[in-house]
Design a protein around this motif. Structure first.
Motif, PDB file in Angstrom:
ATOM      1  N   PHE A 178      36.690  51.361  50.119  1.00 55.27           N
ATOM      2  CA  PHE A 178      37.351  52.306  49.225  1.00 55.27           C
ATOM      3  C   PHE A 178      38.415  51.626  48.364  1.00 55.27           C
ATOM      4  O   PHE A 178      38.597  51.989  47.202  1.00 55.27           O
ATOM      5  CB  PHE A 178      37.952  53.451  50.035  1.00 55.27           C
ATOM      6  N   VAL A 179      39.115  50.654  48.934  1.00 57.09           N
ATOM      7  CA  VAL A 179      40.086  49.914  48.133  1.00 57.09           C
ATOM      8  C   VAL A 179      39.370  49.163  47.020  1.00 57.09           C
ATOM      9  O   VAL A 179      39.784  49.196  45.851  1.00 57.09           O
ATOM     10  CB  VAL A 179      40.898  48.954  49.014  1.00 57.09           C
ATOM     11  N   SER A 180      38.265  48.474  47.352  1.00 56.44           N
ATOM     12  CA  SER A 180      37.506  47.716  46.352  1.00 56.44           C
ATOM     13  C   SER A 180      36.920  48.637  45.297  1.00 56.44           C
ATOM     14  O   SER A 180      36.932  48.322  44.093  1.00 56.44           O
ATOM     15  CB  SER A 180      36.388  46.925  47.035  1.00 56.44           C
ATOM     16  N   TYR A 181      36.401  49.784  45.727  1.00 61.63           N
ATOM     17  CA  TYR A 181      35.802  50.722  44.771  1.00 61.63           C
ATOM     18  C   TYR A 181      36.836  51.238  43.775  1.00 61.63           C
ATOM     19  O   TYR A 181      36.600  51.236  42.562  1.00 61.63           O
ATOM     20  CB  TYR A 181      35.170  51.886  45.525  1.00 61.63           C
TER      21      TYR A 181
ATOM     22  N   ARG B 205      39.726  49.961  42.902  1.00 64.93           N
ATOM     23  CA  ARG B 205      40.232  48.903  42.015  1.00 64.93           C
ATOM     24  C   ARG B 205      39.188  48.496  40.991  1.00 64.93           C
ATOM     25  O   ARG B 205      39.499  48.277  39.829  1.00 64.93           O
ATOM     26  CB  ARG B 205      40.668  47.690  42.850  1.00 64.93           C
ATOM     27  N   THR B 206      37.928  48.375  41.422  1.00 69.52           N
ATOM     28  CA  THR B 206      36.863  48.003  40.480  1.00 69.52           C
ATOM     29  C   THR B 206      36.657  49.083  39.433  1.00 69.52           C
ATOM     30  O   THR B 206      36.487  48.785  38.236  1.00 69.52           O
ATOM     31  CB  THR B 206      35.550  47.760  41.243  1.00 69.52           C
ATOM     32  N   LEU B 207      36.675  50.340  39.842  1.00 66.11           N
ATOM     33  CA  LEU B 207      36.493  51.432  38.895  1.00 66.11           C
ATOM     34  C   LEU B 207      37.628  51.486  37.876  1.00 66.11           C
ATOM     35  O   LEU B 207      37.401  51.775  36.696  1.00 66.11           O
ATOM     36  CB  LEU B 207      36.395  52.757  39.648  1.00 66.11           C
ATOM     37  N   SER B 208      38.836  51.194  38.318  1.00 67.24           N
ATOM     38  CA  SER B 208      39.956  51.192  37.379  1.00 67.24           C
ATOM     39  C   SER B 208      39.833  50.064  36.359  1.00 67.24           C
ATOM     40  O   SER B 208      40.307  50.194  35.225  1.00 67.24           O
ATOM     41  CB  SER B 208      41.283  51.062  38.136  1.00 67.24           C
ATOM     42  N   LEU B 209      39.178  48.959  36.728  1.00 71.35           N
ATOM     43  CA  LEU B 209      38.954  47.863  35.781  1.00 71.35           C
ATOM     44  C   LEU B 209      37.800  48.167  34.824  1.00 71.35           C
ATOM     45  O   LEU B 209      37.867  47.837  33.638  1.00 71.35           O
ATOM     46  CB  LEU B 209      38.671  46.567  36.536  1.00 71.35           C
ATOM     47  N   LEU B 210      36.734  48.778  35.341  1.00 72.34           N
ATOM     48  CA  LEU B 210      35.570  49.071  34.507  1.00 72.34           C
ATOM     49  C   LEU B 210      35.794  50.283  33.607  1.00 72.34           C
ATOM     50  O   LEU B 210      35.167  50.387  32.545  1.00 72.34           O
ATOM     51  CB  LEU B 210      34.350  49.318  35.388  1.00 72.34           C
TER      52      LEU B 210
ATOM     53  N   GLY C 235      22.975  50.431  48.373  1.00 77.65           N
ATOM     54  CA  GLY C 235      23.268  51.673  49.074  1.00 77.65           C
ATOM     55  C   GLY C 235      24.581  52.302  48.658  1.00 77.65           C
ATOM     56  O   GLY C 235      24.648  53.504  48.383  1.00 77.65           O
ATOM     57  N   TYR C 236      25.635  51.515  48.580  1.00 85.92           N
ATOM     58  CA  TYR C 236      26.920  52.083  48.201  1.00 85.92           C
ATOM     59  C   TYR C 236      26.984  52.434  46.722  1.00 85.92           C
ATOM     60  O   TYR C 236      27.718  53.336  46.325  1.00 85.92           O
ATOM     61  CB  TYR C 236      28.050  51.127  48.571  1.00 85.92           C
ATOM     62  N   GLY C 237      26.196  51.720  45.896  1.00 81.15           N
ATOM     63  CA  GLY C 237      26.092  52.133  44.510  1.00 81.15           C
ATOM     64  C   GLY C 237      25.538  53.542  44.401  1.00 81.15           C
ATOM     65  O   GLY C 237      26.081  54.403  43.701  1.00 81.15           O
ATOM     66  N   PHE C 238      24.451  53.805  45.138  1.00 79.28           N
ATOM     67  CA  PHE C 238      23.863  55.144  45.138  1.00 79.28           C
ATOM     68  C   PHE C 238      24.762  56.153  45.841  1.00 79.28           C
ATOM     69  O   PHE C 238      24.744  57.339  45.493  1.00 79.28           O
ATOM     70  CB  PHE C 238      22.486  55.117  45.793  1.00 79.28           C
ATOM     71  N   TYR C 239      25.527  55.704  46.824  1.00 77.83           N
ATOM     72  CA  TYR C 239      26.396  56.647  47.533  1.00 77.83           C
ATOM     73  C   TYR C 239      27.446  57.230  46.592  1.00 77.83           C
ATOM     74  O   TYR C 239      27.589  58.448  46.471  1.00 77.83           O
ATOM     75  CB  TYR C 239      27.082  55.967  48.719  1.00 77.83           C
ATOM     76  N   PHE C 240      28.202  56.362  45.917  1.00 77.16           N
ATOM     77  CA  PHE C 240      29.252  56.864  45.028  1.00 77.16           C
ATOM     78  C   PHE C 240      28.665  57.578  43.823  1.00 77.16           C
ATOM     79  O   PHE C 240      29.209  58.581  43.354  1.00 77.16           O
ATOM     80  CB  PHE C 240      30.154  55.702  44.591  1.00 77.16           C
TER      81      PHE C 240
ATOM     82  N   VAL D 188      30.629  54.164  37.760  1.00 73.95           N
ATOM     83  CA  VAL D 188      30.706  54.571  39.166  1.00 73.95           C
ATOM     84  C   VAL D 188      29.673  53.815  39.993  1.00 73.95           C
ATOM     85  O   VAL D 188      29.973  53.285  41.074  1.00 73.95           O
ATOM     86  CB  VAL D 188      30.495  56.092  39.295  1.00 73.95           C
ATOM     87  N   PHE D 189      28.432  53.738  39.483  1.00 73.41           N
ATOM     88  CA  PHE D 189      27.370  53.052  40.219  1.00 73.41           C
ATOM     89  C   PHE D 189      27.674  51.563  40.373  1.00 73.41           C
ATOM     90  O   PHE D 189      27.552  51.000  41.473  1.00 73.41           O
ATOM     91  CB  PHE D 189      26.036  53.234  39.494  1.00 73.41           C
TER      92      PHE D 189
END
Length: 270
Positions: free
Chosen positions: A91-94, A96-101, A180-185, A116-117
């Motif tokens: 969740f931390v990585s997600y 932070r990555t989303l805030s950059l993208l 899997g986590y790409g599809f999850y979020f 998101v994906f």
């Protein structure tokens, strides 16, 4: 960041406790040896003597007698320690990555689903170093004929191959987690935004998380079958490469039906 860490840790621990009984069944079914092809049948039989033939049936790998509660809690130690940290890192990585993208996103401006994906894929890949040894210890503990503890399984793996032994099947695990986590979020966001499952209440979040879990397992279950068989192949040498050719329905379909019943909303399912 502290809130993301502890929310991910607690959700991971709760999800493991709730879903472990079905996970034990899933791993046992995934480790079931393939059913051999049926013997050829003769066009006709004219002799008065009965035609004798033998058949072979396939059953899941047996476990020695044990109480039902202990059997369904087998292998929880490693996930409770590893998946809590894994979900926290996820969740931390997600976030932070989303805030950059998608730096322009805000509570009133939702990020695009493509961002998101991709954020989910990258955050899933970031968990590889934790998920591979955790999955290996969990699967081997769940199938241990002597009911070895997670600590005993980890110690044996280290003695046999060192640190490298904990990363057996790491490549397919990394692929599984990233996809899997790409599809999850992505599935969670789609359910919240467009499927009428969202809302401010906990029920909307719960249902959207469950939908996201089903989407996730539907997308990566074949990879999960391969991962399990690679990681336990010290017990089934020469078995896992034949899973698709000889036993495609048992390998992919039967455990999948049980996996889709796992309680997905408490934590990401992988």
């Amino acid at each position: 960041m502290s809130a993301d860490f502890w929310a991910g840790y607690l959700s991971g621990a709760i999800g493991i406790i709730i879903g472990n009984p079905l996970d034990v069944l899933k791993v046992r079914l995934q480790s079931t040896p393939p059913k051999p092809p049926p013997p050829p049948t003769l066009p006709h039989h004219t002799s008065s003597a009965p035609l004798l033939h033998t058949t072979t049936t396939t059953t899941p790998l047996p476990l020695p007698p044990r109480s039902l509660t202990k059997s369904f809690l087998t292998g929880t130690a490693a996930p409770l320690l590893g998946y809590g940290a894994l979900n926290a890192l996820l969740f931390v990585s997600y976030n932070r990555t989303l805030s950059l993208l998608s730096p322009s996103s805000s509570p009133s401006t939702l990020p695009p689903l493509s961002a998101v994906f991709l954020s989910g894929c990258l955050s899933g890949l970031a968990t590889f170093s934790l998920s591979t040894p955790t999955e290996l210890i969990k699967c081997r503990a769940q199938l241990s004929p002597a009911h070895h503890s997670s600590w005993r399984v980890a110690r044996d793996a280290f003695r046999a191959s060192g640190v490298r032994g904990f990363y057996r099947g790491g490549g397919v695990t990394a692929w599984r987690d990233a996809v899997g986590y790409g599809f999850y979020f992505w599935g969670y966001e789609v359910a919240m935004r467009h499927a009428g499952l969202g809302g401010e209440g906990a029920v909307g979040v719960l249902v959207a998380g469950g939908v996201a879990g089903v989407v996730t397992w539907g997308s990566v279950f074949p990879l999960d079958v391969v991962k399990t068989r690679v990681q336990i192949s010290h017990r089934l040498i020469g078995f896992y490469p034949r899973s698709y050719e000889h036993n495609r329905s048992l390998s992919f379909d039967s455990p999948l039906r049980r996996t889709l019943l796992l309680p997905q909303a408490a934590a990401p399912p992988i």
